[in-house]
Motif scaffolding. Sequence first.
Motif, PDB file in Angstrom:
ATOM      1  N   VAL A  15       0.848  -1.192   0.000  1.00  0.00           N
ATOM      2  CA  VAL A  15       0.000   0.000   0.000  1.00  0.00           C
ATOM      3  C   VAL A  15       0.881   1.238   0.000  1.00  0.00           C
ATOM      4  N   GLY A  16       0.578   2.168  -0.873  1.00  0.00           N
ATOM      5  CA  GLY A  16       1.345   3.406  -0.924  1.00  0.00           C
ATOM      6  C   GLY A  16       0.456   4.604  -1.183  1.00  0.00           C
ATOM      7  N   ASN A  32       8.339   3.314  -4.728  1.00  0.00           N
ATOM      8  CA  ASN A  32       8.548   2.294  -3.693  1.00  0.00           C
ATOM      9  C   ASN A  32       7.738   1.035  -3.979  1.00  0.00           C
ATOM     10  N   VAL A  33       6.416   1.206  -4.099  1.00  0.00           N
ATOM     11  CA  VAL A  33       5.551   0.042  -4.185  1.00  0.00           C
ATOM     12  C   VAL A  33       5.764  -0.715  -5.497  1.00  0.00           C
ATOM     13  N   GLN A  34       6.011  -0.001  -6.587  1.00  0.00           N
ATOM     14  CA  GLN A  34       6.219  -0.683  -7.860  1.00  0.00           C
ATOM     15  C   GLN A  34       7.531  -1.469  -7.853  1.00  0.00           C
ATOM     16  N   ALA A  35       8.584  -0.873  -7.300  1.00  0.00           N
ATOM     17  CA  ALA A  35       9.876  -1.563  -7.243  1.00  0.00           C
ATOM     18  C   ALA A  35       9.831  -2.760  -6.303  1.00  0.00           C
ATOM     19  N   ALA A  85       3.628   2.624   2.764  1.00  0.00           N
ATOM     20  CA  ALA A  85       4.497   3.792   2.659  1.00  0.00           C
ATOM     21  C   ALA A  85       3.619   5.018   2.484  1.00  0.00           C
ATOM     22  N   GLY A  86       3.926   6.050   3.202  1.00  0.00           N
ATOM     23  CA  GLY A  86       3.161   7.279   3.167  1.00  0.00           C
ATOM     24  C   GLY A  86       3.327   8.006   4.484  1.00  0.00           C
ATOM     25  N   HIS A  87       2.473   9.011   4.729  1.00  0.00           N
ATOM     26  CA  HIS A  87       2.539   9.729   5.990  1.00  0.00           C
ATOM     27  C   HIS A  87       1.936   8.879   7.100  1.00  0.00           C
ATOM     28  N   GLY A  88       2.597   8.900   8.247  1.00  0.00           N
ATOM     29  CA  GLY A  88       2.054   8.282   9.442  1.00  0.00           C
ATOM     30  C   GLY A  88       1.715   9.364  10.450  1.00  0.00           C
ATOM     31  N   LEU A  89       0.547   9.316  11.008  1.00  0.00           N
ATOM     32  CA  LEU A  89       0.095  10.314  11.961  1.00  0.00           C
ATOM     33  C   LEU A  89      -0.224   9.664  13.309  1.00  0.00           C
ATOM     34  N   VAL A  90      -0.361  10.491  14.331  1.00  0.00           N
ATOM     35  CA  VAL A  90      -0.684  10.009  15.674  1.00  0.00           C
ATOM     36  C   VAL A  90      -1.941  10.727  16.138  1.00  0.00           C
ATOM     37  N   ASP A  91      -2.948   9.971  16.571  1.00  0.00           N
ATOM     38  CA  ASP A  91      -4.201  10.601  16.984  1.00  0.00           C
ATOM     39  C   ASP A  91      -4.132  11.043  18.447  1.00  0.00           C
ATOM     40  N   GLY A  92      -5.252  11.532  18.947  1.00  0.00           N
ATOM     41  CA  GLY A  92      -5.281  12.056  20.306  1.00  0.00           C
ATOM     42  C   GLY A  92      -5.035  11.025  21.376  1.00  0.00           C
ATOM     43  N   GLN A  93      -5.199   9.755  21.055  1.00  0.00           N
ATOM     44  CA  GLN A  93      -4.928   8.663  22.009  1.00  0.00           C
ATOM     45  C   GLN A  93      -3.563   8.026  21.774  1.00  0.00           C
ATOM     46  N   ASP A  94      -2.701   8.739  21.052  1.00  0.00           N
ATOM     47  CA  ASP A  94      -1.356   8.251  20.737  1.00  0.00           C
ATOM     48  C   ASP A  94      -1.386   6.938  19.971  1.00  0.00           C
ATOM     49  N   PHE A 184      14.119   4.987   3.668  1.00  0.00           N
ATOM     50  CA  PHE A 184      14.097   3.643   4.236  1.00  0.00           C
ATOM     51  C   PHE A 184      13.924   2.582   3.155  1.00  0.00           C
ATOM     52  N   THR A 185      12.899   2.706   2.314  1.00  0.00           N
ATOM     53  CA  THR A 185      12.656   1.691   1.286  1.00  0.00           C
ATOM     54  C   THR A 185      13.784   1.669   0.272  1.00  0.00           C
ATOM     55  N   GLY A 186      14.374   2.812  -0.015  1.00  0.00           N
ATOM     56  CA  GLY A 186      15.519   2.823  -0.925  1.00  0.00           C
ATOM     57  C   GLY A 186      16.667   1.988  -0.393  1.00  0.00           C
ATOM     58  N   ALA A 187      16.942   2.120   0.904  1.00  0.00           N
ATOM     59  CA  ALA A 187      18.012   1.323   1.514  1.00  0.00           C
ATOM     60  C   ALA A 187      17.652  -0.158   1.526  1.00  0.00           C
ATOM     61  N   LEU A 188      16.379  -0.461   1.781  1.00  0.00           N
ATOM     62  CA  LEU A 188      15.928  -1.850   1.776  1.00  0.00           C
ATOM     63  C   LEU A 188      16.089  -2.472   0.387  1.00  0.00           C
ATOM     64  N   LEU A 189      15.623  -1.776  -0.646  1.00  0.00           N
ATOM     65  CA  LEU A 189      15.733  -2.288  -2.013  1.00  0.00           C
ATOM     66  C   LEU A 189      17.189  -2.457  -2.422  1.00  0.00           C
TER      67      LEU A 189
END
Length: 384
Positions: A15-16, A32-35, A85-94, A184-189
């Motif tokens: 998922v990207g 990322n996802v295609q590679a 891969a994408g933005h990760g957010l944190v909600d009000g309950q962490d 991160f994904t670049g280093a992994l690939l």
Amino acid sequence: MSVLPDPGASRAVLVGTSRYEHLEQLPAVSNNVQALAGWLCGPLSLQLPAGHVTVVENPVAAHTVVGAVRRAAAEATDTLIVYFAGHGLVDGQDQLSLALPHTEFGRVETCLPYDWVRQVLLLDSRAERHVVILDCCYSGLALGRMSAGVGLADQAAVEGSFLLAAAAETRTALAPVGDTYTAFTGALLDTLRRGIPGGPVLLDLGVLYRHLRLTLEARGHPVPQARDRNSGARVALGRNHADLPAAPVAAATGVDTGERPWPDPAAIRTVTGFFTVLADVRVISGLTQQAVSRRSAGGLSSGSVSRLLNRSTLPVSWGTTAAYLSACGVPDDQIAQWQAVWQQLRTQTVSADAASPTVIRGGGRERARAWQRPLSVFRRGRGQ
């Protein structure tokens, strides 16, 4: 002991989210996802059939992602890989949330709570092993809202799995401007493609994590995290390219193949896996198909080797496969293990055929073959 999952019994959902209406754009995520999809289906990796890899780019709704994971979880019996891969957010309950194209800061209903995905893996999955890879970090107004004592990997871990998270730190942008992939994904690939000089034969998740941690720290990027549940770290994503024998090797050189790191037939569960690993044997031997033929002392032609490795159904007799393994240099005790796997798969196939319904056509009786294959295989018009 590290193990390569059986491709016939494994699935991957990638998922990207690269395009956002309200957040910073991440164009590298699409690469990322295609590679990664190409890698998972390619040689010397897991070699998953194309129909076993689901790519979900810029999903319009949370249920699109959850539905894809649920379908893969119902089909996989060996290993299930879930990547985001994408933005990760944190909600009000962490709690960790995965940002979708229409996600807005402060509006939890526009995100995909990661816990929804985790619950599918915990409750609905038939897979023996789970691999979760999260390439996301916190940006904008979400920076710094994670509780000090709780890390991303701790929140996202699933029992019976290995989780690899890009970072917990509140750092800079996910992808350096102008780079093809995220950091991160670049280093992994790059590690999967090039291998680790002096590393083990198989690049399992534990080895990958340690190498990525050193690599990314040296580059000044966020340091990844990992959590292992029930030896998930032993799941390999491919062979170590830096450790492969020089190929091709002519039979006349008298190369000693007896001590090669041969694939383990005990990990084979499906016909697809049988032929995938069988082809790996020749790669590990360092021999060309012509060299295998010459080493068989006339028992196999080059064409016979090619036909064996490109079959979609098990051979009715064992002789050709035994000759191939012997010519590659596989020790006799391991050949016996291969034969036991072949016999078990043959028994399963015959049993499935015998249990299939009988269809009346043209005044005669015809057995309708009900092979145990995913529906997507029939849609592609080819067997396993």
